[in-house]
Design a protein around this motif. Structure first.
Motif, mmCIF file in Angstrom:
data_model
loop_
_atom_site.group_PDB
_atom_site.id
_atom_site.type_symbol
_atom_site.label_atom_id
_atom_site.label_comp_id
_atom_site.label_asym_id
_atom_site.label_seq_id
_atom_site.Cartn_x
_atom_site.Cartn_y
_atom_site.Cartn_z
ATOM 1 N N LEU A 1 0.831 -1.207 0.000
ATOM 2 C CA LEU A 1 0.000 0.000 0.000
ATOM 3 C C LEU A 1 0.866 1.256 0.000
ATOM 4 O O LEU A 1 0.536 2.248 -0.669
ATOM 5 C CB LEU A 1 -0.938 -0.002 1.204
ATOM 6 C CG LEU A 1 -2.115 -0.985 1.131
ATOM 7 C CD1 LEU A 1 -2.856 -1.039 2.459
ATOM 8 C CD2 LEU A 1 -3.072 -0.578 0.012
ATOM 9 N N ARG A 2 1.974 1.228 0.742
ATOM 10 C CA ARG A 2 2.879 2.394 0.764
ATOM 11 C C ARG A 2 3.474 2.647 -0.609
ATOM 12 O O ARG A 2 3.588 3.791 -1.049
ATOM 13 C CB ARG A 2 3.988 2.189 1.809
ATOM 14 C CG ARG A 2 3.553 2.491 3.232
ATOM 15 C CD ARG A 2 4.766 2.677 4.142
ATOM 16 N NE ARG A 2 5.577 1.470 4.216
ATOM 17 C CZ ARG A 2 5.390 0.494 5.113
ATOM 18 N NH1 ARG A 2 4.397 0.590 5.976
ATOM 19 N NH2 ARG A 2 6.178 -0.561 5.119
ATOM 20 N N ILE B 1 2.186 1.776 -3.502
ATOM 21 C CA ILE B 1 1.127 2.288 -4.380
ATOM 22 C C ILE B 1 0.886 3.767 -4.096
ATOM 23 O O ILE B 1 0.717 4.569 -5.029
ATOM 24 C CB ILE B 1 -0.163 1.470 -4.204
ATOM 25 C CG1 ILE B 1 0.034 0.048 -4.738
ATOM 26 C CG2 ILE B 1 -1.325 2.135 -4.915
ATOM 27 C CD1 ILE B 1 -1.142 -0.873 -4.494
ATOM 28 N N GLN B 2 0.881 4.140 -2.818
ATOM 29 C CA GLN B 2 0.672 5.550 -2.472
ATOM 30 C C GLN B 2 1.834 6.422 -2.939
ATOM 31 O O GLN B 2 1.636 7.561 -3.359
ATOM 32 C CB GLN B 2 0.476 5.696 -0.947
ATOM 33 C CG GLN B 2 -0.831 5.118 -0.434
ATOM 34 C CD GLN B 2 -2.038 5.688 -1.145
ATOM 35 O OE1 GLN B 2 -2.203 6.902 -1.234
ATOM 36 N NE2 GLN B 2 -2.889 4.798 -1.668
ATOM 37 N N GLU C 1 -5.540 4.172 -7.978
ATOM 38 C CA GLU C 1 -6.589 4.269 -6.956
ATOM 39 C C GLU C 1 -7.381 2.963 -6.886
ATOM 40 O O GLU C 1 -7.743 2.506 -5.795
ATOM 41 C CB GLU C 1 -7.510 5.448 -7.269
ATOM 42 C CG GLU C 1 -6.856 6.795 -7.012
ATOM 43 C CD GLU C 1 -7.707 7.963 -7.479
ATOM 44 O OE1 GLU C 1 -7.445 9.097 -7.013
ATOM 45 O OE2 GLU C 1 -8.616 7.753 -8.300
ATOM 46 N N ASN D 1 -6.106 0.031 -7.696
ATOM 47 C CA ASN D 1 -5.183 -0.909 -7.052
ATOM 48 C C ASN D 1 -5.228 -0.779 -5.538
ATOM 49 O O ASN D 1 -5.219 -1.783 -4.817
ATOM 50 C CB ASN D 1 -3.751 -0.665 -7.547
ATOM 51 C CG ASN D 1 -3.530 -1.147 -8.966
ATOM 52 O OD1 ASN D 1 -4.283 -1.958 -9.489
ATOM 53 N ND2 ASN D 1 -2.490 -0.631 -9.608
ATOM 54 N N THR D 2 -5.239 0.454 -5.059
ATOM 55 C CA THR D 2 -5.316 0.693 -3.612
ATOM 56 C C THR D 2 -6.560 0.036 -3.028
ATOM 57 O O THR D 2 -6.499 -0.658 -2.001
ATOM 58 C CB THR D 2 -5.333 2.195 -3.314
ATOM 59 O OG1 THR D 2 -4.148 2.804 -3.836
ATOM 60 C CG2 THR D 2 -5.400 2.460 -1.815
ATOM 61 N N TYR E 1 -6.622 -3.124 -0.419
ATOM 62 C CA TYR E 1 -7.254 -2.880 0.878
ATOM 63 C C TYR E 1 -8.432 -3.836 1.095
ATOM 64 O O TYR E 1 -8.571 -4.448 2.169
ATOM 65 C CB TYR E 1 -7.727 -1.431 0.959
ATOM 66 C CG TYR E 1 -8.436 -1.097 2.253
ATOM 67 C CD1 TYR E 1 -7.719 -0.829 3.418
ATOM 68 C CD2 TYR E 1 -9.829 -1.077 2.309
ATOM 69 C CE1 TYR E 1 -8.371 -0.543 4.610
ATOM 70 C CE2 TYR E 1 -10.496 -0.784 3.486
ATOM 71 C CZ TYR E 1 -9.758 -0.519 4.628
ATOM 72 O OH TYR E 1 -10.405 -0.236 5.815
#
Length: 215
Positions: A40-41, A43-44, A184, A186-187, A191
């Motif tokens: 997630l990090r 991807i962000q 977005e 993907n996030t 999640y």
């Protein structure tokens, strides 16, 4: 998975990386028991890079959309001066054979009265004498003189370059919006996969607990 998920992916003609779509989340994060936080990090981080590029290109687009009308206006004025000068020359040549053009030729020799912009709301009147030279701002407080034909050639080249750059910038902004949407998505997929995994894990643990109690 690479530390930079955009490091080795396909790029558009200006080098902007294409966002990878996460089809298999479990495989992407590293297995059924992998921690999703590092993914997630990353991807962000990629999203932040895309948004930074988007912000810069939006500023570039605004600058070009302001610049192009100015170039067109300057080019139109220089072309007018060139046409007026050529008209004077033609009138002068014809005047040798046709007396009835004398008044027109005299009018052509009069200074041109016009207004020029001092700032957004202030204009001043000026008279332009016959000239074959103009001064053009090149940026960085640099101004150079050019003969009218050379000035037209330069401005046409600048206009072509600016319009091409604007076209590329608009295409890049559209491309970036697509990549931001992909990241977005993907996030959300990573999640939601993690939420589902946690829920299934709790259900499994609860079932095992009941089985142990009954035993």
């Amino acid at each position: 998975m690479s530390a930079d998920i955009l490091a080795s992916v396909e790029k558009n003609p200006r080098g902007i990386p294409k966002a990878p779509f996460v089809a298999n989340v479990e495989e992407y994060v590293g297995g059924p028991d992998a921690d999703v936080e590092p993914t997630l990090r990353k991807i962000q981080d990629a999203l932040a890079k895309y948004r930074y590029m988007d912000s810069n290109l939006q500023q570039r687009r605004t600058g070009l959309e302001d610049k192009i009308p100015d170039i067109k206006k300057t080019l139109s004025m220089v072309e007018f001066l060139q046409e007026r000068r050529e008209g004077k020359k033609k009138a002068s040549d014809d005047d040798e054979d046709e007396v009835d053009l004398e008044d027109d030729a005299q009018d052509e020799k009069k200074p041109l009265t016009t207004t020029f912009e001092l700032n957004d709301t202030l204009y001043a009147e000026a008279q332009l004498e016959d000239t074959d030279t103009v001064y053009l701002w090149l940026g960085a407080n640099v101004m150079l003189s050019y003969k009218l034909p050379a000035a037209i050639t330069l401005l046409e080249s600048k206009l072509e370059t600016a319009e091409s750059s604007l076209k590329n910038t608009v295409e890049d902004l559209e491309f970036l919006r697509e990549q931001i949407t992909v990241m977005e998505v993907n996030t959300a997929r990573v999640y939601n996969w993690d939420v589902k995994r946690r829920r299934e894990r709790r259900a499994r643990e609860a079932a095992e607990g009941k089985s142990g109690d009954s035993g």
